[in-house]
Scaffold this motif. Structure first.
Motif, PDB file in Angstrom:
ATOM      1  N   VAL A  83       0.826  -1.210   0.000  1.00 20.31           N
ATOM      2  CA  VAL A  83       0.000   0.000   0.000  1.00 20.31           C
ATOM      3  C   VAL A  83       0.859   1.259   0.000  1.00 20.31           C
ATOM      4  O   VAL A  83       0.546   2.252  -0.673  1.00 20.31           O
ATOM      5  N   VAL A  84       1.968   1.236   0.727  1.00 15.07           N
ATOM      6  CA  VAL A  84       2.859   2.402   0.818  1.00 15.07           C
ATOM      7  C   VAL A  84       3.309   2.862  -0.570  1.00 15.07           C
ATOM      8  O   VAL A  84       3.476   4.064  -0.821  1.00 15.07           O
ATOM      9  N   SER A  85       3.464   1.932  -1.496  1.00  9.46           N
ATOM     10  CA  SER A  85       4.028   2.240  -2.808  1.00  9.46           C
ATOM     11  C   SER A  85       3.195   3.234  -3.605  1.00  9.46           C
ATOM     12  O   SER A  85       3.719   3.944  -4.467  1.00  9.46           O
ATOM     13  N   ARG A 120      -8.355   0.132   6.192  1.00 10.01           N
ATOM     14  CA  ARG A 120      -7.033   0.163   6.816  1.00 10.01           C
ATOM     15  C   ARG A 120      -5.997   0.795   5.883  1.00 10.01           C
ATOM     16  O   ARG A 120      -5.075   1.485   6.339  1.00 10.01           O
ATOM     17  N   ALA A 121      -6.137   0.563   4.585  1.00  8.09           N
ATOM     18  CA  ALA A 121      -5.207   1.161   3.624  1.00  8.09           C
ATOM     19  C   ALA A 121      -5.311   2.682   3.647  1.00  8.09           C
ATOM     20  O   ALA A 121      -4.296   3.389   3.712  1.00  8.09           O
ATOM     21  N   LEU A 122      -6.545   3.195   3.609  1.00  7.30           N
ATOM     22  CA  LEU A 122      -6.715   4.654   3.632  1.00  7.30           C
ATOM     23  C   LEU A 122      -6.261   5.235   4.958  1.00  7.30           C
ATOM     24  O   LEU A 122      -5.649   6.319   4.998  1.00  7.30           O
ATOM     25  N   ASP A 123      -6.535   4.561   6.052  1.00  4.21           N
ATOM     26  CA  ASP A 123      -6.101   5.030   7.365  1.00  4.21           C
ATOM     27  C   ASP A 123      -4.579   5.173   7.407  1.00  4.21           C
ATOM     28  O   ASP A 123      -4.049   6.171   7.902  1.00  4.21           O
ATOM     29  N   MET A 124      -3.879   4.198   6.844  1.00  7.64           N
ATOM     30  CA  MET A 124      -2.423   4.265   6.830  1.00  7.64           C
ATOM     31  C   MET A 124      -1.921   5.386   5.925  1.00  7.64           C
ATOM     32  O   MET A 124      -0.970   6.105   6.262  1.00  7.64           O
ATOM     33  N   LEU A 125      -2.562   5.573   4.777  1.00  7.69           N
ATOM     34  CA  LEU A 125      -2.149   6.645   3.869  1.00  7.69           C
ATOM     35  C   LEU A 125      -2.321   8.015   4.512  1.00  7.69           C
ATOM     36  O   LEU A 125      -1.453   8.890   4.370  1.00  7.69           O
ATOM     37  N   GLN A 193     -10.294  13.306   3.104  1.00  3.49           N
ATOM     38  CA  GLN A 193      -9.235  13.814   3.969  1.00  3.49           C
ATOM     39  C   GLN A 193      -9.080  13.009   5.253  1.00  3.49           C
ATOM     40  O   GLN A 193      -8.092  13.174   5.957  1.00  3.49           O
ATOM     41  N   ASP A 194     -10.060  12.190   5.564  1.00  2.00           N
ATOM     42  CA  ASP A 194      -9.978  11.373   6.768  1.00  2.00           C
ATOM     43  C   ASP A 194     -10.872  10.150   6.612  1.00  2.00           C
ATOM     44  O   ASP A 194     -11.581   9.995   5.599  1.00  2.00           O
ATOM     45  N   LEU A 195     -10.843   9.258   7.625  1.00  4.25           N
ATOM     46  CA  LEU A 195     -11.608   8.017   7.539  1.00  4.25           C
ATOM     47  C   LEU A 195     -13.106   8.239   7.514  1.00  4.25           C
ATOM     48  O   LEU A 195     -13.848   7.443   6.928  1.00  4.25           O
ATOM     49  N   GLU A 196     -13.575   9.305   8.144  1.00  6.19           N
ATOM     50  CA  GLU A 196     -15.007   9.590   8.115  1.00  6.19           C
ATOM     51  C   GLU A 196     -15.477   9.851   6.688  1.00  6.19           C
ATOM     52  O   GLU A 196     -16.560   9.406   6.285  1.00  6.19           O
ATOM     53  N   ASP A 197     -14.659  10.569   5.920  1.00  4.09           N
ATOM     54  CA  ASP A 197     -14.991  10.787   4.510  1.00  4.09           C
ATOM     55  C   ASP A 197     -15.055   9.456   3.767  1.00  4.09           C
ATOM     56  O   ASP A 197     -15.965   9.216   2.972  1.00  4.09           O
ATOM     57  N   VAL A 229      -8.207   4.454  -5.360  1.00  2.00           N
ATOM     58  CA  VAL A 229      -7.610   5.583  -4.648  1.00  2.00           C
ATOM     59  C   VAL A 229      -6.605   6.251  -5.582  1.00  2.00           C
ATOM     60  O   VAL A 229      -5.729   5.583  -6.140  1.00  2.00           O
ATOM     61  N   TYR A 230      -6.739   7.575  -5.758  1.00  2.22           N
ATOM     62  CA  TYR A 230      -5.855   8.334  -6.637  1.00  2.22           C
ATOM     63  C   TYR A 230      -5.059   9.311  -5.775  1.00  2.22           C
ATOM     64  O   TYR A 230      -5.632  10.140  -5.062  1.00  2.22           O
TER      65      TYR A 230
END
Length: 347
Positions: A83-85, A120-125, A193-197, A229-230
């Motif tokens: 995911v980091v990539s 979890r991917a978005l949370d980490m990003l 911008q955050d997990l709620e979004d 995710v872009y």
């Protein structure tokens, strides 16, 4: 901090064995890791009855195997390096494959008390963007679509200004110098911008996803669900921008028509599901053979993923498997496909 996965290498394949359902009357098979931390799967589901009676087992090798008691946290811990990539400008493709009811949606989406890979991917990003804010500025947009009966459907904006179903298609990306780069014109992109979004976007899209009941699954997904995710990165020190894209995909279940009891509309759906999964298998086989022509255009699914399954892209496949002997034929097909996928060399 997760290590960025090496650019060159094979498609990574993780096998996840779902628990036996409490309502299941069929006994579990010997589909288990050879040791608790092993990357080899022992299965009696792929061998003949005579071999099974003799106690012989086959070992199948994957990059990681998660047993039925593995947590969502353990699964994502192994997924995080890939995911980091996307924050470094790479195209990422993570997808869950397997028969209906094998745990694909649980792995990718999860539940409120046990979030899956998508959240979890978005949370980490978001956390990484905050950590790097002095040197990099990141912008995140997401889309949510399904591929239903070989048609692309925007789950965030079902109709156009005239109230008609929006017709979407996959096109070459005019903003990219790569001939394999694709995009979907008129697909709605939402800034998050955050997990709620993210939760609001996914909740809206899942209300619009095509599901129905079959004999194999009470709430069966009848489409491939693609959460994308872009990432746009602005380098604050050196100047310039670069872009990354990540597809997180919950594939519709592979299934034998004789087991689903599908008729009418359900039968049409099942045929289109199997057709697109076959096209994915054909692309994997061509990539393994390093063919000059990869048949990406044979389905909407593979055409959409053309720039995320080859070249410099990084790919992770979850093969979700049932531990029940009654599901052995489907499990065998899933494991065979996953074994082929693991032979694809990228980069």
């Amino acid at each position: 901090m997760p290590q960025v996965q090496e650019l060159k290498g094979n498609i990574r394949v993780f096998c996840r064995v779902r628990p036996v359902a409490f309502s299941s009357s069929t006994p579990p098979s010997s589909l288990t890791p050879s040791t608790p931390s092993s990357c080899s799967l022992l299965t009696g589901a792929q061998i003949s009855e005579s071999e099974k009676q003799s106690g012989k087992k086959n070992a199948i090798h994957f990059d990681k195997i998660f047993s039925s008691d593995s947590s969502q946290e353990e699964v994502f811990e192994e997924t995080a390096p890939l995911v980091v990539s996307v924050m470094d400008g790479y195209n990422i493709c993570i997808f869950a494959y397997g028969q209906t009811g094998s745990g694909k949606t649980h792995t990718m989406e999860g539940r409120s008390e046990a979030r899956g890979v998508n959240y979890r991917a978005l949370d980490m990003l978001f956390r990484l963007a905050l950590e790097r804010r002095t040197t990099m500025k990141y912008e995140f947009k997401v889309s949510l679509m399904e591929i239903y009966n070989e048609q692309l459907k925007d789950l965030l904006e079902l109709h156009d200004s005239k109230g008609e179903m929006k017709r979407l298609d996959v096109k070459p990306d005019p903003s990219s110098s790569s001939t394999s780069s694709t995009y979907v014109p008129d697909l709605k992109l939402v800034t998050v911008q955050d997990l709620e979004d993210v939760q609001r976007v996914i909740a809206l899209g899942m209300k619009n996803r095509s599901t129905s009941s079959t004999q194999m699954n009470e709430q069966s997904s009848r489409s491939h669900c693609v959460f994308s995710v872009y990432v746009t990165c602005h380098d604050l020190l050196k100047g310039g921008n670069f872009f990354g894209k990540m597809h997180l995909i919950d594939l519709a279940g592979s299934e034998r028509l004789s087991r689903t009891g599908a008729t009418g509309e359900r039968l049409t759906e099942a045929k289109n599901i199997n057709k697109s999964l076959s096209a994915l298998g054909n692309c994997v086989s061509a990539l393994v053979a390093k063919s000059k022509h990869i048949p990406f255009r044979d389905s909407k699914l593979t055409h959409l993923l053309q720039d995320s399954l080859a070249g410099d892209a990084k790919v992770l496949m979850f093969v979700c498997s049932s531990p029940c002997d009654s599901d052995a034929p489907e499990t065998s097909c899933s494991l065979q496909f996953a074994t082929r996928a693991r032979g694809v060399e990228l980069g």
